[in-house]
Design a protein around this motif. Structure first.
Motif, PDB file in Angstrom:
ATOM      1  N   GLY A  63     -42.579 -43.809  -4.694  1.00 51.43           N
ATOM      2  CA  GLY A  63     -43.181 -45.057  -5.135  1.00 51.43           C
ATOM      3  C   GLY A  63     -44.697 -45.053  -5.028  1.00 51.43           C
ATOM      4  O   GLY A  63     -45.337 -44.001  -5.070  1.00 51.43           O
ATOM      5  N   ARG A  64     -45.274 -46.235  -4.881  1.00 51.77           N
ATOM      6  CA  ARG A  64     -46.739 -46.361  -4.851  1.00 51.77           C
ATOM      7  C   ARG A  64     -47.350 -45.556  -3.706  1.00 51.77           C
ATOM      8  O   ARG A  64     -48.342 -44.865  -3.886  1.00 51.77           O
ATOM      9  CB  ARG A  64     -47.131 -47.834  -4.703  1.00 51.77           C
ATOM     10  N   ALA A  66     -47.306 -41.906  -4.426  1.00 46.05           N
ATOM     11  CA  ALA A  66     -48.358 -41.512  -5.366  1.00 46.05           C
ATOM     12  C   ALA A  66     -49.693 -41.385  -4.654  1.00 46.05           C
ATOM     13  O   ALA A  66     -50.452 -40.426  -4.875  1.00 46.05           O
ATOM     14  CB  ALA A  66     -48.450 -42.513  -6.503  1.00 46.05           C
ATOM     15  N   ARG A  67     -49.997 -42.328  -3.785  1.00 42.58           N
ATOM     16  CA  ARG A  67     -51.266 -42.284  -3.043  1.00 42.58           C
ATOM     17  C   ARG A  67     -51.311 -41.058  -2.130  1.00 42.58           C
ATOM     18  O   ARG A  67     -52.336 -40.378  -2.031  1.00 42.58           O
ATOM     19  CB  ARG A  67     -51.438 -43.562  -2.220  1.00 42.58           C
ATOM     20  N   THR A  93     -39.333 -41.091 -14.832  1.00 39.26           N
ATOM     21  CA  THR A  93     -40.677 -40.715 -14.389  1.00 39.26           C
ATOM     22  C   THR A  93     -41.711 -41.233 -15.390  1.00 39.26           C
ATOM     23  O   THR A  93     -41.469 -41.242 -16.600  1.00 39.26           O
ATOM     24  CB  THR A  93     -40.802 -39.184 -14.266  1.00 39.26           C
ATOM     25  N   TYR A 148     -45.196 -40.863  -7.433  1.00 34.76           N
ATOM     26  CA  TYR A 148     -44.516 -42.128  -7.691  1.00 34.76           C
ATOM     27  C   TYR A 148     -43.015 -41.909  -7.803  1.00 34.76           C
ATOM     28  O   TYR A 148     -42.211 -42.713  -7.299  1.00 34.76           O
ATOM     29  CB  TYR A 148     -45.061 -42.751  -8.969  1.00 34.76           C
ATOM     30  N   LEU A 182     -53.134 -48.560  -7.174  1.00 29.55           N
ATOM     31  CA  LEU A 182     -51.769 -48.424  -6.666  1.00 29.55           C
ATOM     32  C   LEU A 182     -51.460 -49.413  -5.549  1.00 29.55           C
ATOM     33  O   LEU A 182     -50.291 -49.632  -5.217  1.00 29.55           O
ATOM     34  CB  LEU A 182     -51.536 -46.994  -6.180  1.00 29.55           C
ATOM     35  N   SER A 198     -48.153 -52.005 -12.847  1.00 28.67           N
ATOM     36  CA  SER A 198     -47.367 -50.776 -12.993  1.00 28.67           C
ATOM     37  C   SER A 198     -47.855 -49.996 -14.205  1.00 28.67           C
ATOM     38  O   SER A 198     -48.586 -50.522 -15.054  1.00 28.67           O
ATOM     39  CB  SER A 198     -45.878 -51.098 -13.127  1.00 28.67           C
ATOM     40  N   LEU A 242     -50.090 -38.478  -9.687  1.00 29.08           N
ATOM     41  CA  LEU A 242     -49.630 -39.859  -9.584  1.00 29.08           C
ATOM     42  C   LEU A 242     -48.158 -39.968  -9.982  1.00 29.08           C
ATOM     43  O   LEU A 242     -47.358 -40.576  -9.259  1.00 29.08           O
ATOM     44  CB  LEU A 242     -50.495 -40.766 -10.456  1.00 29.08           C
TER      45      LEU A 242
END
Length: 343
Positions: free
Chosen positions: A61-62, A65-66, A146, A57, A30, A36, A53
């Protein structure tokens, strides 16, 4: 050298607490702005990671997700550390991060030989449900933007796979995908009973073949494709038998994909649309056979923070190594020797 943007699918295998390794892999991927994800196939712990995730996301966004992955696994570790499974000090003295000497583990395993979950857990208590409902906002999956998910479960009555997609997702689906029948009650969805998706697809590759336009699939494995020591004890034999049962469908899928790719190769003339799709697939694999072979079979149930964070860190390391060695293959060619691994 400049890295061109690339879109890929992910296929995430199940493996209990070992899913924290996949957490680390995804956390590192990520960070790459050029990479992507179009669709994710997930089973059991892989299903949890896929939903985390995609949910994160969609919300942020990234980085979102993290953060969502971190929230789930950190909370899981915190709850385990407060449980009676085993203390951190006791775990530090056990080989391969196992918990086989934990009194509670031994009691549960003994009960499991003589009683079903319907007997020793008549109220169907499942702490994982509370965590899933707390961390994942299932409303995001109704948004067509999504990331597309394919969550594998197994129909109890027929043994057939059922793959749930975004519009069908709810806590029951994720719990069904991770439902070990010796530990949990079967999960009922629309009148049908379901068990762990690993019995029928771990991970399932075929749902990704008809989705979207990208031809790359990154598979993240948690079970070693080859073990280094023959099982001898009763526990080792039972564990290996279960691993083989959980891997059988995946190995057959990969053998079929390999056969088609070898048969048609670079041929411009392929009769079927499906064969053309498989021929053009670019397959990639992130796994840690040496690490997984070093872990005790009971470590799949070890959800203490220190162990989960170690797996996350190792997942990041393996992902980094994979990126250095293989990022130039993405979008261009398969980066793994399919013939050697799957035939």
């Amino acid at each position: 050298m400049e890295q061109h943007n690339c879109t890929t699918h992910l296929a995430l295998q199940g493996g209990g607490a070992h899913g924290a390794f996949t957490w680390g892999v995804l956390d590192r991927l990520l960070e790459e702005e050029w990479l992507s994800f179009e669709g994710i196939s997930g089973t059991s712990a892989g299903a949890m990671n896929a939903a985390l995730l995609a949910c994160g996301y969609a919300q942020g966004g990234r980085q979102g997700a993290r953060e969502k992955l971190h929230e789930f696994w950190s909370e899981l570790g915190t709850r385990a550390s407060m449980s009676l499974i085993s203390s951190e000090h006791e775990l530090s003295r056990q080989t391969g991060h196992g918990i086989e000497y934990s009194p509670l583990y031994q009691a549960l395993m003994t009960l499991g030989w003589f009683l079903s979950p319907y007997q020793f857990n008549p109220l169907a208590l499942d702490p994982l449900r509370e965590l899933v409902e707390q961390v994942i906002d299932f409303s995001v999956f109704s948004d067509p933007h999504t990331i597309r998910l394919h969550i594998a479960t197994t129909r109890v009555r027929t043994g057939k796979i059922r793959v749930f997609e975004n519009h069908e997702l709810c806590p029951d689906v994720l719990l069904a995908s991770a439902c070990l029948p010796t530990v949990h009650h079967s999960v009922e969805i629309d009148g049908e009973l379901y068990w762990d998706g690993a019995y029928s697809g771990n991970p399932a590759i075929y749902p990704l073949l008809g989705q979207g336009k990208c031809d790359d699939i990154i598979i993240v494995l948690l079970s070693p494709l080859q073990i280094v020591r023959d099982p001898e004890s009763a526990a080792e034999i039972r564990t290996r038998a279960q691993e083989l049962a959980f891997s059988a469908t995946f190995l057959r899928e990969m053998r079929a994909i390999t056969d088609i790719k070898e048969r048609y190769g670079k041929s411009a003339f392929v009769l079927g649309k499906f064969e053309r799709r498989v021929r053009d697939l670019k397959m990639h694999l992130i796994e840690a056979e040496d690490l997984m072979n070093s872990l005790n079979h009971t470590s799949r149930l070890n959800t203490h923070t220190s162990f989960l964070e170690m797996l996350r860190d190792r997942g990041r390391e393996y992902s980094q190594t994979w990126l250095v060695e293989n990022r130039h293959h993405l979008g261009k060619q398969t980066s793994v020797d399919l013939l050697t691994l799957f035939t």
